[in-house]
Each structure stands twice: as C-alpha cells, then as structure tokens.
Motif scaffolding. Sequence first.
Motif, PDB file in Angstrom:
ATOM      1  N   TRP A 158      -5.852   6.531  -5.144  1.00  0.00           N
ATOM      2  CA  TRP A 158      -4.890   7.107  -4.196  1.00  0.00           C
ATOM      3  C   TRP A 158      -5.542   7.373  -2.848  1.00  0.00           C
ATOM      4  N   ARG A 202       2.167   1.714  -3.492  1.00  0.00           N
ATOM      5  CA  ARG A 202       1.073   2.102  -4.391  1.00  0.00           C
ATOM      6  C   ARG A 202       0.693   3.572  -4.168  1.00  0.00           C
ATOM      7  N   ALA A 203       0.640   3.995  -2.910  1.00  0.00           N
ATOM      8  CA  ALA A 203       0.307   5.384  -2.612  1.00  0.00           C
ATOM      9  C   ALA A 203       1.343   6.333  -3.184  1.00  0.00           C
ATOM     10  N   ASP A 209       0.810  -1.215   0.000  1.00  0.00           N
ATOM     11  CA  ASP A 209       0.000   0.000   0.000  1.00  0.00           C
ATOM     12  C   ASP A 209       0.842   1.263   0.000  1.00  0.00           C
ATOM     13  N   ARG A 254      -5.489   4.281   4.127  1.00  0.00           N
ATOM     14  CA  ARG A 254      -5.083   3.092   4.878  1.00  0.00           C
ATOM     15  C   ARG A 254      -3.683   3.218   5.461  1.00  0.00           C
ATOM     16  N   VAL A 269      -5.827   4.083  -0.752  1.00  0.00           N
ATOM     17  CA  VAL A 269      -4.600   3.556  -0.134  1.00  0.00           C
ATOM     18  C   VAL A 269      -3.989   4.561   0.825  1.00  0.00           C
TER      19      VAL A 269
END
Length: 970
Positions: A168, A126-127, A123, A174, A171
């Motif tokens: 965006w 990915r962010a 995550d 999170r 993630v």
Amino acid sequence: MFQLRLLGPVELVVRERTVEIGPPQRRAVLAALAVDMGRPVAADVLIQRVWGVNSPDGARRALHAHIARLRRLCEQTAKDGGDVQLCLVRRSGGYLLEAPADQVDVLRFRRLADRARETGQKDDERAALLREALCLWRGAPLADLGGQWADRVREAWRRQYVDATVAWAAVESRVGDPVAVIGPLTDLLDEFPLVERLAEALMRALHAAGRDAEALDCFATVRRRLAEELGADPGLGLREAHRTILRGNLPAPDRRPALRETSEPVPATPFPAPASPAAALWPGAVPAQLPMGVRGFTGRGDELAQLDRILVSAALQPSAVVISALSGTAGVGKTALAVHWARHAQESFPDGQLYVNLRGFGSGGSVLSPAEAVRGFLDAFGVPPARIPAGLEAQTGLYRSLLAGRRVLVVLDNARDVEQVRPLLPGAPGCLALVTSRRLLTGLAVAEGAHLLTVGLLSHGEARVLLTGRLGAGRVSAERAAVGEIVGRCAGLPLALAIVGARGAGRPRLPLAALAEELRRADNRLNALDGGEATSQVRAVFSWSYDALSPAAARLFRLLGLHPGPDAALPAVAALGGLPVTTAVALLAELVGGHLLTEHAPGRYGFHDLLRVYAAELVAARDSDLDRRSATHRLLDHYLHTAHAADVLLTPQPHPVPLPPARQGAAPEALADHEQAQAWFTAEHAVLVAAVAQACADGFDSHSWQLAAALTTFLDRHGYWRALAALQTTALEAARRQGDRAGQAGAHRGLGLAQDRLQRGDDARGHYLLALELFAALGSDAGQARTHQHLARMSAARGRHQQALDHAGHSLKHYRAAADRAGQSAALNHIGWLRAQLGDHHQALAHCRQALDLARETGDLNGQAHTWDSLGYIHHRLGRHPQAVDCYRQALDLFHRTGDRQSEAAGLLCLAEIHRVTARPDAAHTAWIRALTITDELGLPDADPLRVELLSRLGHGAGSGPRRPGVRSR
C-alpha cells in the motif's frame, strides 16, 4: 448482517451489536474453527490449538461443551439476525464452521490483498483495495488469546499485514501524498524494528516527501540494530533504497568523454560542472584508489548517517567545496570508517576516488609532504611527467584544475595537521574531501567550513558484534563471560578488539578465557594486544600520537597515568603537574586535540583504559621515582585539603583537626559555601574513593585515612554506604600500618556507621565500641560525642529508647566539653526526639527549640533540617497538624539542599501520614511516591524498614505508623 472478527480481539458482531461469546477457551475454540472456515477440523487438532500439546485429561469433555454452546450461539445469532449465515456442524473427521468469506475479517483481508496483486489493476484501484484491507485490522490478531498456536497464527498474519502495508505504501506514494504513509510505516517499524522491507518502504516514502535527512537517519538506525542484534549488514533492497536517495540528491552526470571540441550544454546537476581545460588534456584517467574495506565492518551507524547527511546537504550548497574531517584517538577506526563510507558512496563520485595515506602519525617520522601527495594525485589522473610543473604551488594549481568540472571523492587519511591538508583540498565545487586525523582539525572548520566529526569508542554491543565476526557466533555464545571481559578490557577500541579477534581466530582451540586472563594482568595488557607488526600493536600505534606531543604535554600525559581515575578536573590536573592553571589549560588542549584525552564534560578530562595503561607504562619508564612520588603527593594534597575544607562546610566543626601544609603546586580549590562544597563532593566522590585506595597502596597512609574521614559525611548522606564501608576498611589498614590511633578511631567510627546503614547491627556496634575506646584513650571529646550519637540512633532503632537517651546525654556532655555548638544542637535534637518517643512531648519541644536556635547560630543547615523534622513529629503527636506540616516542609527543603536523601525520604513518609489522617489521600499518595522514588535512587533493599513502610502504605493504604530510621549523623 454479522461479522466474525479475528483481526484484534475475537468478536462476533450482529447488526452492530457485539454478542457475548463466553470465556477465553470458548473464544479460542471459535477462532480455531474460523481459521479453517469451510473445512472440517479434527477434534484432536482443536484440542491441541486450544490447550496445547500437553492438554489436560478433561480437555475433550471441555471441547464438546464449548462446541455445544457455540452451536447454540450460532443458532441464536441466525434467529436474531434474520439473514445471518453462520452455522457450526459435525462432519466426519471433526467440526466445520460455515460463513460467507466476506463476513470474516481475516478472509476478507486476504481477498482484498489478492485482488490488489492481480495484473491489470491501476495504481489508484490497487491503493483503494489495500487501504480497505488494512482498515479491517483492529490490533494484534487474536489479541485476547494465549498459547503457542495463537502466537504462531499472530506471527503469520502479522507478516501478511506487513506485506500489505508495504505494498500500500508503494502505490499510495505514487498516486497520492507520500506523507500519508509515513506515520503508519513509522509505527509499524517501531513494532518490527528488524524488518528491512518496512524500513525500505519508509525511506522511500520519506525521500518522496522531500525528507531525505530523516530517511538517512532511518537507514542508520536500522543498520545499527541489524549489527547489534543480528551481526548482519543491511540487505540488497535497503542498500539500494539508500543509494537511490543519495543519487536522487546527487544525480550522475552525463558520462560523455572529458575531451570535447565544442562546449556542449551540460545537464543541470546539484553540483554545477563547468568545462575543465585541464580535463581536456588528459581525458581517459578515472582514478579508483580506495583501499580494500575492513572485513566485517560493524557499528558506526550514527557516524555513517552523519556522513550521509553531509553528502546530501552538499546538494543544497552547490557553490561550495564540501569537507568532512574525522578525528579520534589512535586505533579507534577512523580509516576503517572513512574507507567503508567512501566505498559505499563512490557511485556519487563517478569521476574518480583519490586516496592517500599522509602518514601524519606513524613509525619512523616518515610524514608524507603535500608535494608528494599532489604528485601522486597527478599521476593518478594520467598527467605525463613532462607536463607536471615544478613547485608545489603550480602542481596544486594543476591538480585543482583537473578536479574542476568533475565529481571526485578525495580521501586524505591520517593527516598530521591542517597545513598538510590544505594544499590537497579541491578548489571547485562538485568534489568532497574526507580527512582523517588523530587531531581535532578545528582550523579546517574555521577557514574552510569543514564538518567536524569525532569518532568515539565502540559500544559494548558493537564490540561483541565485531568479535562475533572474527571468532564466530558459536564460540562467542559458548564463552559469554570471557567475551564480556575481553570487550571490557579492550575499552571499546576497535584496534584492540581486532587484535584479540585475530589471535583468537588463529588459535581456534584456545579458550577465550585464556585471552581474557592475559588482558586481566594489567602489566601485560598491552603485550597481549600485539598483532605482530607496528600497525597492529596497540602500544606502537599509541606511541605515534605521543611522539607528536610537545615535551610539556608529553610530561603531563605521562603523569596522568598516576591519577587514580576515572577522570580529573582541571585544578587536579594542574596540581598533578605542579603547574599554573593557565599552563595546564594549554597543555590539556593539546592532549584533547590529539585525542589522547577527552573532555567529556566542561573542565573534566579522562582517557580510555588502554591509554591509561600506556600512560602508566610511560611514567614508570621515563620519570624518576622522585618525580612520580612528588606528583602523587601534590595530587593527594590537593584532594585532601579541598575535601577537608568541603567537609567543614557540610558539617560545622569548631576545631577541625589541622592538616600539614599542602606541598607547593598542590593548589587546593577554594570553596565558598555549603552549596559549592556539595557540588565539589558530587563531582569528585568517585575520584576520591579511588584516591583513598591509591594512597594506601602507594604508602601515603596519612592521606588515606584522613581523606576517608573527610568523605564520610557526604557518602553517608547520599547513601553510598557500600563505598563507605570499603573506604573505611582501607583507611583502617593504613592507620594501623602507620600506628596512628586517631586514624584507627576514625576508621572504626566510619565502619560502624557504614555497617549500621547496611543493617549489620552487631558489626556496627563492635566498631562503635572500638572507636569509643580509642577516642577515650586519646581524650577526644569530639570523637566520643559523635560515636555516642551513633550508638543512640542504633538503640532507638531497636526500640531501646532509655538506652538511646543515655547515649544522647553522653553525646551532649562531650560536645559541650569540646565547645562544639553545632554538635550540641545535634545532641539536643536527638534528646528531644527521644523524649517524644517516651511521651514527654513538652520536654521534647523545649530541647528541639534549643537545638534549632544553636543550629541557626552555627549556620548548620543539616542540623536545622533534622530539628525541623523532629518538631514536625512532635507537633503531629500533639495533634497540631498545620504546624507539623509546616515543620516537615521546612525540613524537606533543607534535606534536599544538603543532599541528605534518606532523611528526605523519611520526612516525606511522615508528611504523608499527616495528609492521610487529615483526609488528604492524594497529597499522601504523592508524598509516598516521591519517597519511594528516592529509596529507589539510593538502592535501598526491599527489606529496609523505610521501604517496607512505604511499600506497605502504597500497597494497602495504611501501615504501622510513621517511622524515622534515625536522626542526624555527624
């Protein structure tokens, strides 16, 4: 190093320096090549992208020229940048632009977004990828390009941007601080208000940040937009986000059986759920009594959001029973709203949902007793009849014991009063009671802490959506005008709209214009709103509320059907009923509490159009001709005597025309000064205009023309000239029918004034001359003086200053004969101003100073204002600019206080002229803007001389010189 940027204005940047590409068409050619980077693009395709499908004859030659320039630009860029790899080459079938993908922002954006979607990414990685991708955007793609192709590209790329932003946000919430995504999501939702996945992402972020109330507000706003603009409900994802927020605050309890041998620890919830002894006796029953919801339910976004907030706030006060009471007028959709929300929220109440129609307002007087309702609830829980105790108190105790330790939603529909509701309320936390009633159940708020919510009428947009759901979008679109009229005549009442929708749906070949025509006939409107049974007849539904009134309140409700509208102040209502004000207050409170009236502003009451029609039906059927005429006479006396007194305060008159005494019970309002008179006219002028027409229609001819005369000064000063023209036309009709020459003379003068203000000079002069003839025959010096004053102003406006001076002299002579010192002040001021127009400034000063002394002596504020204005003009012509500025400021202050808006705007124009010639351009500009704003508020057309001058000044910095559209009218 270079960058080709398309995510914003089209730019080419080499070593952090922006390279000039050329004109818009050349930038469009570069963008049209770049979107297909690495692939040849045919010349015809490029032409269509840049010039559109209807390209001009020279488009191909222009394309070749732009390609040649772009090729040289690429070569120069490579030369200057050293390592720059950008080239434009000819290929079979078209032209090809080549560059590394990472050097073109849109290609880099897509590559980063694709990497973020790959499986196996953490995550935080990915962010970071999505964050970098989004940072490439500098605004709308191809922001400096127009045309259909650019629009299509922008739309497609913006969808990709929205997708990346939503991903965006998910993630980032999170792995980091969800607050960081709220701002960007909010801004993007403002730009794309109907994109549900954006709203869903924002709601989840707000929820993660602990801002549930804002999340619910967001849901309500989007739901309302979807209903009004698309006629649709929120989709599955948005609804699930909404449910998640509610469940997050009210987590489902452990669904173990209610019967247990031992006392096991219960998982903590916002609503503590202690063990219930009564629940142990009958473990299996989970009532689900909610009725079927309304098909095509629409609107009510604000109300649903408030109910959602109440549900969430319940988690913050777990020791209290939560009660919400919906109230509103008959047919407004309280039950539909309550059931719709209850079905939406039922997952938060897994131990059951109880519903009962208490029949507080219904046919036959069959009100359900609390004992019957409690017994029904006990049956719903499966309590054996043999175990039900005798007596309401014991049954209520058992009912509340059953609710203890459970989370149950209790819907108490159509309650008559607080006493009917109280025995049915839960006694332990964990439950929510939702009550609906036509009465405002204030007692529940005082004693039980209930949240009170009034359900209002539907907006125009919500009403159209409702009809669209019943009749179909095609039919509604085909007859827009008829639908608009239906919506208006149904007054936003859901029941009325539903009935019309049902009638239209049942007769698909019937033009909607025919339904509108039925509703247009006032005496038939409630007949047209008849669905065939009592609960779908607007008249019957209204009657259930009316029948619950006390006799005195019922009488007052009927009499209000005689009021011309649109609303009534407390003193007028008291006069209509012939009641002391204190008695009227109590009866009005009963009508407001029963939602047969609304108090939309302190001390002002009204009801929607259909209730007005119903009240008019009742008063015609149940009250005698004598009672109706007496009530109307009292009301008109109240308005006439109060308006007459207010007009004298606005324009001092030495010998106002006396009125016959007001009837007993009419109770005119006592107005102390100019400010109170101004405020009263401001609040009542719409009612008074309607009262003039009603007086004429009902045969109260004297009231009609006398009330019109009393309104003339106020309507003129505030720019209500079309209303003034209509009013005086009605007054003239009434005065002619009565044979009253004084009334006819006054109406002609008023009509002349209205037509004069509306730039209809010939019509105005004709009415003025008729008025002058009648006033002369009556021997009325005051009437002749005022009419000559109007004629003087008209002549001056046409540049006929000597003719105007003659009329002003006649005006002064007649004012002196009438011993009207305020009128003499007005005439002297007019003569002074006309002298100034003719260049005799010293004589002008003498007349105006004499006028100012008389205006001060009589306390005539508007007269003082006009004279200060004239003095400012004269001092300006004499070159005495400081004195002129001071005079204009005195005038403007008084014009503002007296509400003479057009004169205030004209004075600002003159003040601005002094600022301009004394080299104060900022002050002049400010004054022009203020003046133009006033003319906007007055609704003056652009052809009006004052607006022409102001627009000229603001557009070109200079005009033809200061103008004054006229002087004071009395």
